[in-house]
Design a protein around this motif. Sequence first.
Motif, short mmCIF file in Angstrom:
data_model
loop_
_atom_site.label_atom_id
_atom_site.label_comp_id
_atom_site.label_asym_id
_atom_site.label_seq_id
_atom_site.Cartn_x
_atom_site.Cartn_y
_atom_site.Cartn_z
N ALA A 38 1.46 -1.82 -0.70
CA ALA A 38 0.53 -2.96 -0.72
C ALA A 38 0.60 -3.69 -2.06
N LEU A 56 4.00 -5.55 -2.44
CA LEU A 56 4.04 -6.76 -1.63
C LEU A 56 3.17 -7.86 -2.24
N ILE A 97 -0.05 -8.48 4.74
CA ILE A 97 0.20 -7.14 4.22
C ILE A 97 -0.38 -6.10 5.18
#
Length: 202
Positions: free
Chosen positions: A149, A152, A163
């Motif tokens: 996470a 990204l 996400i």
Amino acid sequence: MPAEHDPDAALMLRVKQGDTHAFAELVDKYKQPVTNVAARMLRDPTEAEDLAQNVFIQVYKSAPRYEVASKFSTWLFTIVRNLCLNEIRRRSRHPADSMDTAHPEQEDQPLHQFEDKKTFSPPDSLLQGELEQKIEQVLAELPENQRTAIVLCRQNELSYEEIAEVLGCSLSATKSLIHRGRETLKQKLKPYLRTGAWSEPK
């Protein structure tokens, strides 16, 4: 999501029709972001390059079945994450060289090192090199979902919703993962926060 709202999805639909130039455009745009994410998930830049090639092979092979159900980037990074997780599982069954294994010719240097693609003035270079190593170390210590996470968020500017789709989590769970990951980064990078060498994820 209609393809006209996502130029990359429109390109992928052209790939579906056999347009190799459209495929080359997608590779040119996403090769580096895909490699960056893979490098931080696998902690091995050489394997990350190989995995990026496999990602685009899978993208091309999937073209006949491609449908626009989400943003192209969301679909793409879902493939990236799945292939990275497969590689991590393979490693757990067949342990390879540790990231801390000494370089065969330089015992004080690790075998695997991340290439720094930015250029820094000499006074900043030592601090930046130390910072990059610390960031990689802290990221590697995060649980996989948190690490993915955060990576990204930082690398690809995907929305929380996108996400969440890549991770297969709810939006609230994704926000919680990002919050916890950021808090861990902030705590462990406090010396760099004070110097201004680390900028917090937005």
